[in-house]
Design a protein around this motif. Sequence first.
Motif, PDB file in Angstrom:
ATOM      1  N   LYS A   1      91.971  33.951  85.960  1.00 25.38           N
ATOM      2  CA  LYS A   1      90.837  33.829  87.241  1.00 25.38           C
ATOM      3  C   LYS A   1      90.109  35.552  87.002  1.00 25.38           C
ATOM      4  O   LYS A   1      90.990  36.520  87.819  1.00 25.38           O
ATOM      5  CB  LYS A   1      91.373  33.194  88.580  1.00 25.38           C
ATOM      6  N   ASN A   2      89.401  34.531  88.579  1.00 22.05           N
ATOM      7  CA  ASN A   2      88.503  35.348  89.329  1.00 22.05           C
ATOM      8  C   ASN A   2      89.009  35.855  91.422  1.00 22.05           C
ATOM      9  O   ASN A   2      89.569  35.007  91.434  1.00 22.05           O
ATOM     10  CB  ASN A   2      86.976  35.153  89.496  1.00 22.05           C
ATOM     11  N   LYS A   3      88.959  36.691  91.240  1.00 24.66           N
ATOM     12  CA  LYS A   3      88.891  37.459  92.427  1.00 24.66           C
ATOM     13  C   LYS A   3      89.397  36.252  93.434  1.00 24.66           C
ATOM     14  O   LYS A   3      89.784  35.770  94.594  1.00 24.66           O
ATOM     15  CB  LYS A   3      89.061  38.863  93.435  1.00 24.66           C
TER      16      LYS A   3
ATOM     17  N   PRO B   1      87.038  33.653  76.067  1.00 23.42           N
ATOM     18  CA  PRO B   1      86.375  32.715  76.516  1.00 23.42           C
ATOM     19  C   PRO B   1      86.817  31.267  76.764  1.00 23.42           C
ATOM     20  O   PRO B   1      87.068  30.599  77.673  1.00 23.42           O
ATOM     21  CB  PRO B   1      85.017  32.320  75.839  1.00 23.42           C
ATOM     22  N   GLN B   2      88.197  30.847  76.246  1.00 19.49           N
ATOM     23  CA  GLN B   2      89.315  30.323  76.633  1.00 19.49           C
ATOM     24  C   GLN B   2      89.850  30.624  77.891  1.00 19.49           C
ATOM     25  O   GLN B   2      90.414  29.792  78.600  1.00 19.49           O
ATOM     26  CB  GLN B   2      90.434  29.701  75.178  1.00 19.49           C
ATOM     27  N   LEU B   3      90.561  31.604  77.857  1.00 15.94           N
ATOM     28  CA  LEU B   3      91.699  32.087  78.844  1.00 15.94           C
ATOM     29  C   LEU B   3      91.230  31.514  80.209  1.00 15.94           C
ATOM     30  O   LEU B   3      91.353  31.607  81.154  1.00 15.94           O
ATOM     31  CB  LEU B   3      92.336  33.279  78.598  1.00 15.94           C
ATOM     32  N   ARG B   4      89.541  31.720  80.284  1.00 17.32           N
ATOM     33  CA  ARG B   4      88.349  31.603  81.480  1.00 17.32           C
ATOM     34  C   ARG B   4      87.746  30.267  81.985  1.00 17.32           C
ATOM     35  O   ARG B   4      87.672  29.972  82.804  1.00 17.32           O
ATOM     36  CB  ARG B   4      87.440  32.942  81.285  1.00 17.32           C
ATOM     37  N   LYS B   5      88.104  29.642  81.150  1.00 16.63           N
ATOM     38  CA  LYS B   5      87.853  27.436  81.003  1.00 16.63           C
ATOM     39  C   LYS B   5      88.642  26.873  82.770  1.00 16.63           C
ATOM     40  O   LYS B   5      89.962  28.071  82.229  1.00 16.63           O
ATOM     41  CB  LYS B   5      88.028  27.091  79.984  1.00 16.63           C
TER      42      LYS B   5
ATOM     43  N   TYR C   1      85.764  42.662  78.017  1.00 19.13           N
ATOM     44  CA  TYR C   1      85.348  41.720  77.039  1.00 19.13           C
ATOM     45  C   TYR C   1      83.269  42.616  76.672  1.00 19.13           C
ATOM     46  O   TYR C   1      82.552  42.287  75.627  1.00 19.13           O
ATOM     47  CB  TYR C   1      84.740  40.435  77.713  1.00 19.13           C
ATOM     48  N   VAL C   2      82.619  43.437  77.618  1.00 21.97           N
ATOM     49  CA  VAL C   2      81.817  43.719  77.474  1.00 21.97           C
ATOM     50  C   VAL C   2      81.934  44.442  76.855  1.00 21.97           C
ATOM     51  O   VAL C   2      81.494  45.488  75.318  1.00 21.97           O
ATOM     52  CB  VAL C   2      80.723  44.370  79.061  1.00 21.97           C
ATOM     53  N   TRP C   3      82.659  45.932  76.496  1.00 16.98           N
ATOM     54  CA  TRP C   3      83.808  46.752  75.829  1.00 16.98           C
ATOM     55  C   TRP C   3      83.873  45.768  74.644  1.00 16.98           C
ATOM     56  O   TRP C   3      83.162  46.938  74.036  1.00 16.98           O
ATOM     57  CB  TRP C   3      84.408  47.034  76.597  1.00 16.98           C
ATOM     58  N   LEU C   4      83.927  45.308  74.402  1.00 16.78           N
ATOM     59  CA  LEU C   4      84.239  45.102  73.122  1.00 16.78           C
ATOM     60  C   LEU C   4      83.654  44.694  72.503  1.00 16.78           C
ATOM     61  O   LEU C   4      83.201  44.894  71.478  1.00 16.78           O
ATOM     62  CB  LEU C   4      85.459  43.790  72.948  1.00 16.78           C
TER      63      LEU C   4
END
Length: 414
Positions: A295-297, A278-282, A317-320
């Motif tokens: 980053k998203n595409k 979550p932090q890396l996606r902020k 994220y979902v699999w984890l």
Amino acid sequence: MWALLFCLVMASCQYSLLKSVQPDPASPIHGHNQIITYSRPVYFCVLCGLILLLDIGAKARHPPTYVVYGLKLFSPRSLQSARDLLIVFLYCFPAISLLGLFPQINTFCIYLLEQIDMLFFGGSAVSGMLSAVYSVARSASAAAVLHVFCFSAVKEPWSTQHIPALFSAFCGLLVALSYHLSRQSSDPSVLLSLLQCRLFHKFLHQNLEELAADPLPRKMKESVKDILKSDLVICSLAAVLSFAVSASTVFLSLRPFLSVVLFALAGAVGFVTHYMLPQLRKHHPWMWISHPILKNKEYQQREVTDVAHLMWFEKLYVWLQCFEKYVLYPAIILNALTLDAFSISNYRRLGTHWDIFLMVIAGMKLLRTSFCNPVHQFTHLGFTVIFFHFDYKDISESFLLDFFMVSILFSKAS
């Protein structure tokens, strides 16, 4: 003086039955409200009943005492202190009622049952009195069934080479029931309506007429039906797998190495899943990086014209999270349950029934929380391990009970 004050408190409670008081600011209801008339007398009767019970316990000659985390529970001195506190609280009753600090008695009951279901059974929030009673009764019934299985399994001493089949059945049933309860709503209205349509055909005709005007109830019933069908398959599979893992004696054979591995794995997976990703996606990770690292595409596009591309870190994220919810935490809790049951079968700390009761409640609460809300579980687990294995190892009861108490404290403090 104390007797006069007590008479004034009792008279004020009786007077509220004769003359309607003002609406309670804590639980406002527009229009005429009959419940507020009985709230103060009910509180008075409940407090007086508790005072009498505590007084009887404080004057008992040989009361049973239990030591938990270094605290003596139900000792005469502790019961006497609790009685005196309630007496002082009762004397402050007129001032508390004058300030409107007491909610209506039905609001208090709903909140009390909701907190019992959430803190002790791992349930979710409720929507009313019927929902609260239904949730607590459902959880208590499941706990009673599990208590019977567990008591039959641990009433005789075990050996490390053999785990009773009843305890393995208890583990399978616990995982299945916890998973099923974690997916059920606290509102029984849709489920009751579905059962009425199945059992009584006259309700079916009424519902068909209602569905012609509003299609939402039909969709809700179909959703509940799909959940029940899915739970029937998944709970059966989870029960069989849990039974097989428990019967394999892997938890007793690999202790304490397995516990250390599971704790480290849970901490690493939880840290990556619920903190790092979550932090890396902020937009500003840790408030000192100007752009997101993951980053998203479509990040560079001004306007997205196509379906968003599913990135690798979103799949990760979902699999984890699935691994954490359905594999890792059930393994940790089953491991703790097995070790606790083995110790209880050879040594009773609080008595057989109390030990089993706490073990069942803790296992159910932790499993249900892991299935429906695993976000904060790794912090609770990490604090439990650090606090009770390194800082205050002497006061630790067992990992399962420690984890249970820490989860309650963190849920109330956060």
